[in-house]
Write an enzyme that holds these catalytic residues in place. Structure first.
Site, short mmCIF file in Angstrom:
data_model
loop_
_atom_site.label_atom_id
_atom_site.label_comp_id
_atom_site.label_asym_id
_atom_site.label_seq_id
_atom_site.Cartn_x
_atom_site.Cartn_y
_atom_site.Cartn_z
N THR A 144 28.00 -16.95 -3.66
CA THR A 144 28.66 -16.81 -2.36
C THR A 144 29.65 -15.65 -2.40
O THR A 144 30.27 -15.38 -3.43
CB THR A 144 29.38 -18.13 -1.98
N SER A 179 38.05 -22.62 -2.54
CA SER A 179 37.87 -24.09 -2.47
C SER A 179 37.20 -24.52 -3.78
O SER A 179 36.68 -23.70 -4.54
CB SER A 179 36.96 -24.48 -1.30
N TYR A 181 34.47 -25.99 -3.94
CA TYR A 181 33.07 -25.59 -3.82
C TYR A 181 32.88 -24.13 -4.26
O TYR A 181 32.03 -23.81 -5.09
CB TYR A 181 32.56 -25.75 -2.38
N HIS A 182 33.69 -23.22 -3.68
CA HIS A 182 33.52 -21.81 -4.02
C HIS A 182 33.75 -21.60 -5.52
O HIS A 182 33.08 -20.77 -6.15
CB HIS A 182 34.49 -20.94 -3.20
N LYS A 185 30.72 -22.02 -7.71
CA LYS A 185 29.85 -20.84 -7.77
C LYS A 185 30.37 -19.83 -8.80
O LYS A 185 29.58 -19.13 -9.45
CB LYS A 185 29.79 -20.17 -6.40
P1 NAD Z 1 21.86 -27.28 2.44
O1 NAD Z 1 22.87 -28.33 2.13
O2 NAD Z 1 21.29 -27.25 3.80
O3 NAD Z 1 20.65 -27.36 1.39
C1 NAD Z 1 20.81 -27.65 0.03
C2 NAD Z 1 19.62 -28.49 -0.40
O4 NAD Z 1 19.75 -28.75 -1.81
C3 NAD Z 1 19.55 -29.84 0.29
O5 NAD Z 1 18.27 -30.07 0.81
C4 NAD Z 1 19.91 -30.85 -0.80
O6 NAD Z 1 19.27 -32.10 -0.63
C5 NAD Z 1 19.47 -30.12 -2.05
N1 NAD Z 1 20.21 -30.52 -3.26
C6 NAD Z 1 21.55 -30.52 -3.47
N2 NAD Z 1 21.84 -30.95 -4.70
C7 NAD Z 1 20.65 -31.22 -5.31
C8 NAD Z 1 20.29 -31.70 -6.59
N3 NAD Z 1 21.22 -32.00 -7.51
N4 NAD Z 1 18.98 -31.84 -6.88
C9 NAD Z 1 18.01 -31.55 -5.95
N5 NAD Z 1 18.30 -31.11 -4.71
C10 NAD Z 1 19.61 -30.95 -4.40
O7 NAD Z 1 22.56 -25.88 2.07
P2 NAD Z 1 22.17 -24.41 2.54
O8 NAD Z 1 23.04 -24.04 3.67
O9 NAD Z 1 20.71 -24.31 2.68
O10 NAD Z 1 22.65 -23.57 1.30
C11 NAD Z 1 21.76 -23.34 0.23
C12 NAD Z 1 22.44 -22.54 -0.87
O11 NAD Z 1 22.88 -21.30 -0.33
C13 NAD Z 1 23.66 -23.22 -1.45
O12 NAD Z 1 23.70 -23.00 -2.84
C14 NAD Z 1 24.81 -22.52 -0.77
O13 NAD Z 1 25.94 -22.54 -1.58
C15 NAD Z 1 24.27 -21.12 -0.57
N6 NAD Z 1 24.90 -20.46 0.58
C16 NAD Z 1 24.77 -20.97 1.83
C17 NAD Z 1 25.37 -20.33 2.91
C18 NAD Z 1 25.30 -20.84 4.31
O14 NAD Z 1 25.98 -20.28 5.20
N7 NAD Z 1 24.54 -21.89 4.60
C19 NAD Z 1 26.09 -19.14 2.68
C20 NAD Z 1 26.20 -18.64 1.37
C21 NAD Z 1 25.58 -19.32 0.34
N1 USQ Z 2 36.59 -21.38 10.70
C1 USQ Z 2 37.25 -21.42 11.93
N2 USQ Z 2 36.89 -22.38 12.80
C2 USQ Z 2 35.90 -23.29 12.54
C3 USQ Z 2 35.23 -23.24 11.31
C4 USQ Z 2 35.61 -22.27 10.41
O1 USQ Z 2 38.14 -20.61 12.21
O2 USQ Z 2 35.64 -24.13 13.41
C5 USQ Z 2 36.94 -20.32 9.73
C6 USQ Z 2 37.29 -20.83 8.34
O3 USQ Z 2 38.65 -21.18 8.26
C7 USQ Z 2 36.90 -19.63 7.47
C8 USQ Z 2 35.74 -19.01 8.23
O4 USQ Z 2 35.78 -19.53 9.54
O5 USQ Z 2 37.95 -18.71 7.45
C9 USQ Z 2 34.38 -19.31 7.61
O6 USQ Z 2 34.25 -20.72 7.51
P1 USQ Z 2 32.80 -21.41 7.43
O7 USQ Z 2 33.00 -22.89 7.43
O8 USQ Z 2 31.90 -20.82 8.43
O9 USQ Z 2 32.27 -20.87 6.03
P2 USQ Z 2 32.71 -21.21 4.54
O10 USQ Z 2 33.56 -22.41 4.43
O11 USQ Z 2 33.23 -19.95 3.95
O12 USQ Z 2 31.32 -21.60 3.88
C10 USQ Z 2 30.06 -21.10 4.34
C11 USQ Z 2 28.97 -21.95 3.70
C12 USQ Z 2 29.06 -21.78 2.18
C13 USQ Z 2 28.98 -20.31 1.83
C14 USQ Z 2 30.04 -19.50 2.56
C15 USQ Z 2 29.85 -18.01 2.39
O13 USQ Z 2 29.15 -23.32 4.07
O14 USQ Z 2 27.98 -22.49 1.59
O15 USQ Z 2 29.16 -20.16 0.44
O16 USQ Z 2 29.91 -19.74 3.97
S1 USQ Z 2 31.39 -17.16 2.26
O17 USQ Z 2 32.22 -17.49 3.40
O18 USQ Z 2 31.09 -15.74 2.21
O19 USQ Z 2 32.02 -17.62 1.05
#
Ligand code: NAD
Ligand code: USQ
Length: 404
Positions: A144, A179, A181-182, A185
């Protein structure tokens, strides 16, 4: 190529699995459906009515004739993961299977521990499985952009050249995640770098920005293939949330000043980036990093764009500034490099061209399914509680934030 998509039932994973299958690759989806369970636990539903994985795969086969194999199981279970490797023998492994919500990881101690153990142990298992069973397999791992935080200097793609006391080296770019979560990664990235260095594995760490949209060329083929569209405060990402809020006339929930700037990309570019990474594998021993986003915006810029798009649909869209439930810089410098995927041929979809079709229209189409009680933020970075989230009925609105 034989490509295993871990997390292939999720948002990015489902769209990617279909795209790779359509390009003629032999695809297997690995998932334990935890994500669907988290929705049930939190009492939320995706805006779009997604089908079971079995129904989705059947519809895909009906339309294209392409089969997709499914391995149902947990990536943190090494016995399961290694049996998948033996049976499918992937040449590339795309790893999406993690807990990906920052708010989820900040709910309380249990959610933080679960997030880090699920993510870090899963990736460790993947690294060991590749080393022991398929050492040539290319790991394409979703990281991320949030690993870097918001430093007051330009962000490079993974590595930075530093000169110190007259000596020079290329070192991993400093990480300042926002966070638990972050941070998971960041820990994954370190483990991958180490495994490539000592075992000669090949890996690509895709530091992806915030993804928006739901429709791709493949998911549009049939309603049964529709992808998730999350808008709740825990799993909904900001632009998806704003579009859904606009569709029902709920003031857009800008946290704090709204100067928080991040990299963003269309889900159609996510699938293409992953394909490009698979087709151009890292060298043996190389752990390369691509910053995977196409444009950067502040939260307030996004709100204004949604407001303007709403006007075209005759929607009255207001903006509200809520106290920021997160601890993050609300106004800051942000300039992140992102040229490596473009060099490989990525042609971005721009938000200005797709906001109406790919987002607002979906939000309006499924307006009846919108639950407005999922809009206001409840998870607070400053006060993670050492217990599960209280039920919605137990929450009261204080200063614009729902609190127990
Ligand atoms: P998502 O939650 O929709 O999908 C994740 C999938 O992984 C789910 O289907 C879940 O069931 C599966 N999973 C989780 N833990 C598991 C485990 N231990 N074993 C088997 N399956 C498991 O998430 P997403 O939005 O598709 O994100 C996918 C990846 O991309 C993540 O690693 C996330 O951090 C990264 N990412 C997402 C975004 C975004 O904006 N959605 C942005 C940047 C990075
Ligand atoms: N935010 C608002 N209002 C909202 C929701 C979010 O102002 O209603 C703000 C948050 O405070 C943050 C920004 O929007 O500053 C982004 O928040 P987000 O929830 O859209 O994204 P984030 O928490 O950063 O996480 C998402 C995905 C995560 C991925 C990440 C990429 O859920 O899996 O890793 O985007 S990044 O942001 O580049 O780290």
């Amino acid at each position: 190529m034989k490509i295993a998509v871990l997390g292939g039932d999720g948002y990015c994973g489902w769209a990617t699995a279909l795209h790779l299958s359509r390009q003629g690759h032999s695809v297997a989806i690995v998932d334990n459906f935890l994500r669907r369970q988290w929705d049930r636990d939190l009492g939320v539903e995706t805006l779009t009515p997604i089908r079971t994985l079995a129904d989705r795969i059947e519809a895909w086969k009906r339309h294209t004739g392409n089969p997709i194999e499914v391995f149902e199981g947990d990536v943190t279970d090494y016995g399961f993961l290694s049996s998948m490797f033996r049976e499918f023998q992937p040449e590339a492994l795309v790893h999406f299977a993690e807990q990906r919500s920052a708010p989820y990881s900040m709910i309380d101690r249990q959610h933080a521990i679960f997030t880090q153990s699920n993510n870090v142990l899963g990736t460790l298992n993947v690294l060991f499985a590749i080393k022991e069973l398929q050492p040539e397999c290319h790991l394409v791992k979703l990281g991320t952009m949030g690993e870097y935080g918001t430093p007051n200097i330009d962000i490079e793609e993974g590595y930075i050249t530093i000169e110190h006391n007259g000596r020079k080296d290329v070192l991993p770019y400093p990480k300042q995640a926002g966070s638990f979560y972050h941070l998971s990664k960041v820990h994954d990235s370190h483990n991958m770098l180490f495994a490539c260095r000592v075992w000669g594995l090949r890996a690509t760490d895709l530091n992806q920005g915030v993804v928006y949209g739901t429709v791709t060329g493949e998911t549009a083929l049939d309603d049964a293939l529709i992808n998730r569209f999350d808008y709740d405060e825990v799993f909904g990402t900001v632009l998806n949330r704003f579009c859904v809020q606009a569709a029902v006339g709920f003031p857009l929930t800008v946290y704090g000043k709204g100067g928080q700037t991040r990299g963003y990309l269309d889900i159609r570019d996510t699938v293409r980036c992953v394909e490009l990474a698979c087709l151009n594998p890292a060298a043996k021993g190389e752990c390369r990093v691509f910053n995977q986003f196409t444009e950067q915006f502040s939260v307030l810029e996004l709100a204004h764009m949604v407001q303007a798009a709403g006007r075209k649909l005759s929607l009255k869209v207001d903006i509200q500034h809520l106290p920021d439930p997160r601890v993050e810089a609300e106004q800051h410098y942000y300039n992140a490099r992102h040229s490596k995927l473009a060099d490989l041929g990525l042609q971005p979809h721009l938000l200005s061209e797709s906001l109406l079709d790919s987002l607002m229209n979906i939000a309006v189409r499924y307006r009846e399914r919108i639950d407005e009680s999922l809009f206001l933020p409840r998870v607070n970075w400053r006060e993670p509680v050492n217990r599960r989230q209280p039920a919605k009925e137990e929450m009261v609105l204080t200063g614009g934030v729902l609190e127990p």
